[in-house]
Design a protein around this motif. Structure first.
Motif, PDB file in Angstrom:
ATOM      1  N   LEU A   1       0.850  -1.182   0.000  1.00  0.00           N
ATOM      2  CA  LEU A   1       0.000   0.000   0.000  1.00  0.00           C
ATOM      3  C   LEU A   1       0.892   1.240   0.000  1.00  0.00           C
ATOM      4  CD1 LEU A   1      -2.855  -0.832   2.550  1.00  0.00           C
ATOM      5  CD2 LEU A   1      -3.043  -0.687   0.057  1.00  0.00           C
ATOM      6  N   TYR A   2       0.333   2.360  -0.460  1.00  0.00           N
ATOM      7  CA  TYR A   2       1.112   3.584  -0.623  1.00  0.00           C
ATOM      8  C   TYR A   2       0.473   4.714   0.177  1.00  0.00           C
ATOM      9  CZ  TYR A   2       2.622   0.616  -4.422  1.00  0.00           C
ATOM     10  OH  TYR A   2       3.084  -0.451  -5.140  1.00  0.00           O
ATOM     11  N   GLY A   3       1.259   5.282   1.096  1.00  0.00           N
ATOM     12  CA  GLY A   3       0.780   6.401   1.896  1.00  0.00           C
ATOM     13  C   GLY A   3       0.939   7.693   1.123  1.00  0.00           C
ATOM     14  N   ILE A   4      -0.153   8.406   0.920  1.00  0.00           N
ATOM     15  CA  ILE A   4      -0.111   9.624   0.112  1.00  0.00           C
ATOM     16  C   ILE A   4      -0.278  10.852   1.000  1.00  0.00           C
ATOM     17  CG2 ILE A   4      -0.917   8.501  -1.983  1.00  0.00           C
ATOM     18  CD1 ILE A   4      -3.703   9.712  -1.336  1.00  0.00           C
TER      19      ILE A   4
ATOM     20  N   THR B   1       2.805  19.158   5.448  1.00  0.00           N
ATOM     21  CA  THR B   1       3.469  18.395   6.514  1.00  0.00           C
ATOM     22  C   THR B   1       4.175  17.153   5.982  1.00  0.00           C
ATOM     23  OG1 THR B   1       1.468  17.104   6.971  1.00  0.00           O
ATOM     24  CG2 THR B   1       1.768  19.166   8.196  1.00  0.00           C
ATOM     25  N   GLY B   2       3.736  16.642   4.859  1.00  0.00           N
ATOM     26  CA  GLY B   2       4.339  15.425   4.314  1.00  0.00           C
ATOM     27  C   GLY B   2       3.890  14.163   5.011  1.00  0.00           C
ATOM     28  N   ARG B   3       2.872  14.265   5.837  1.00  0.00           N
ATOM     29  CA  ARG B   3       2.373  13.077   6.535  1.00  0.00           C
ATOM     30  C   ARG B   3       1.402  12.314   5.632  1.00  0.00           C
ATOM     31  NH1 ARG B   3       0.234  16.116  11.832  1.00  0.00           N
ATOM     32  NH2 ARG B   3      -0.774  17.226  10.101  1.00  0.00           N
ATOM     33  N   PRO B   4       1.403  10.981   5.686  1.00  0.00           N
ATOM     34  CA  PRO B   4       0.424  10.233   4.898  1.00  0.00           C
ATOM     35  C   PRO B   4      -0.977  10.404   5.471  1.00  0.00           C
ATOM     36  CG  PRO B   4       1.714   8.752   6.285  1.00  0.00           C
ATOM     37  CD  PRO B   4       2.339  10.099   6.421  1.00  0.00           C
TER      38      PRO B   4
ATOM     39  N   ALA C   1       5.047   7.327   1.897  1.00  0.00           N
ATOM     40  CA  ALA C   1       5.298   6.132   2.702  1.00  0.00           C
ATOM     41  C   ALA C   1       4.887   4.909   1.897  1.00  0.00           C
ATOM     42  CB  ALA C   1       4.535   6.177   4.023  1.00  0.00           C
ATOM     43  N   ILE C   2       5.526   3.788   2.170  1.00  0.00           N
ATOM     44  CA  ILE C   2       5.186   2.513   1.531  1.00  0.00           C
ATOM     45  C   ILE C   2       4.985   1.480   2.629  1.00  0.00           C
ATOM     46  CG2 ILE C   2       5.950   0.674  -0.008  1.00  0.00           C
ATOM     47  CD1 ILE C   2       7.584   2.729  -1.529  1.00  0.00           C
ATOM     48  N   ARG C   3       3.854   0.825   2.602  1.00  0.00           N
ATOM     49  CA  ARG C   3       3.537  -0.207   3.598  1.00  0.00           C
ATOM     50  C   ARG C   3       3.567  -1.569   2.915  1.00  0.00           C
ATOM     51  NH1 ARG C   3      -1.255   1.315   7.331  1.00  0.00           N
ATOM     52  NH2 ARG C   3       0.461   2.539   8.251  1.00  0.00           N
TER      53      ARG C   3
ATOM     54  N   ASN D   1      10.376  15.558   2.622  1.00  0.00           N
ATOM     55  CA  ASN D   1      11.056  16.844   2.506  1.00  0.00           C
ATOM     56  C   ASN D   1      10.660  17.576   1.232  1.00  0.00           C
ATOM     57  OD1 ASN D   1      12.454  16.391   4.902  1.00  0.00           O
ATOM     58  ND2 ASN D   1      14.221  15.457   3.878  1.00  0.00           N
ATOM     59  N   PHE D   2      10.421  16.806   0.166  1.00  0.00           N
ATOM     60  CA  PHE D   2       9.982  17.415  -1.098  1.00  0.00           C
ATOM     61  C   PHE D   2       8.612  18.068  -0.929  1.00  0.00           C
ATOM     62  CE2 PHE D   2       7.692  16.816  -5.197  1.00  0.00           C
ATOM     63  CZ  PHE D   2       8.437  17.692  -5.971  1.00  0.00           C
ATOM     64  N   VAL D   3       7.707  17.400  -0.252  1.00  0.00           N
ATOM     65  CA  VAL D   3       6.366  17.949  -0.024  1.00  0.00           C
ATOM     66  C   VAL D   3       6.447  19.173   0.883  1.00  0.00           C
ATOM     67  CG1 VAL D   3       4.109  17.479   1.006  1.00  0.00           C
ATOM     68  CG2 VAL D   3       5.203  15.752  -0.444  1.00  0.00           C
TER      69      VAL D   3
END
Length: 294
Positions: free
Chosen positions: A199-202, A212-215, A236-238, A287-289
């Protein structure tokens, strides 16, 4: 009776009776059965311990390996003195940071390469890109020992083996000709992997002003294209997987596992199985976000 200084044997001495013999034989059989049962139990315990140890060792290894590989997803440093600069670095930097997780149709020279959400609980495919020294197989793909380049790594399960295959992203984008071992046979990272899910945290999309860059949500690979259009990024990648232990352990009933968003999975055999799960935060993407203009 004593005669001439000698003792004669008693006329009343007897051997074992048939009852005593039967009792002795019965006790011997019970003791033998107990010894056999103990030996069999020890063998079962030994097989179980070996299967448990192998599954735990395999699980720890693959989780550590995947975390190490994926941690740098989305990394691109145009100022790195070791970066090969034979392409447009500004263009490549933007491409890598906007495509940290590769999906089909991202590359003109391999339209089918990309992360895939399998159907009916099948094994997913994960493809990521970053600036690196080598691909996931350890290959330089024609670059010098001290050079870094755009690395694309693919992870998938085939014949119950978790494998990886590496590519030169510049070749995939049509910017150079393949060299070295680009796109050759995959390497096996771990045997006895029965299920592999991702799964991919966006992050929040650009219109929310949330840098904030938080998923904020975890999605499947088939949803990533729509999230890109909205301006979201994978931060993030789960990962979850099921590993089968070595040995001849027989487990009954067979346990079932709930891997991420998938239906309950029940392995096909009676071996010892363990599930492992981890979430890798992509610090480069966070950091990019955070640096994104609002």
């Amino acid at each position: 009776m004593r005669r001439f200084g000698r003792t004669l044997p008693s006329m009343h001495q007897q051997g074992f009776t048939i009852v005593e013999l039967m009792i002795s034989l019965t006790m011997g059989l019970l003791i033998s059965a107990a010894v056999v049962q103990m030996m069999a139990s020890n063998q079962v315990t030994d097989r179980l311990n070996r299967a448990l140890a192998s599954s735990q060792e395999s699980g720890r290894f693959i989780i550590n390996r995947l975390r190490s590989d994926l941690l740098m997803t989305g990394r691109y440093d145009p100022m790195d003195p070791n970066l090969n600069t034979l392409v447009d670095i500004a263009d490549e930097s933007a491409f890598v940071q906007n495509h940290p997780v590769v999906i089909p149709n991202d590359f003109v020279n391999n339209l089918g390469l990309g992360s895939v959400q399998a159907i009916n609980g099948g094994n997913d495919t994960l493809v990521v890109g970053m600036q690196g020294v080598r691909d996931c197989r350890g290959y330089k793909l024609g670059y010098l020992d001290n050079e870094e380049f755009y690395v694309v790594n693919e992870y998938f399960v085939e014949d119950n083996k978790l494998k990886c295959r590496g590519f030169d992203g510049r070749v995939l984008r049509g910017q150079k000709v393949a060299a070295g071992n680009n796109g050759d046979a995959a390497f096996t990272l771990l045997d006895n992997v029965l299920n592999f899910q991702v799964l991919y945290g966006i992050s929040a999309n650009a219109g929310t002003n949330d840098n904030t860059g938080r998923p904020i949500n975890y999605v499947t690979a088939d949803q990533l294209s729509a999230e890109r259009v909205l301006g979201s990024h994978v931060v993030a990648i789960r990962i979850a997987l099921v590993v089968e232990g070595d040995g001849e352990a027989f487990i009954d009933p067979v346990p079932s596992f709930k891997l991420l968003n998938e239906p309950v999975y029940t392995p096909p055999g009676h071996s010892l199985y363990k599930m492992y799960e981890t979430t890798v935060t992509l610090r480069n993407m966070k950091n990019f976000v955070r640096a994104r203009k609002t």
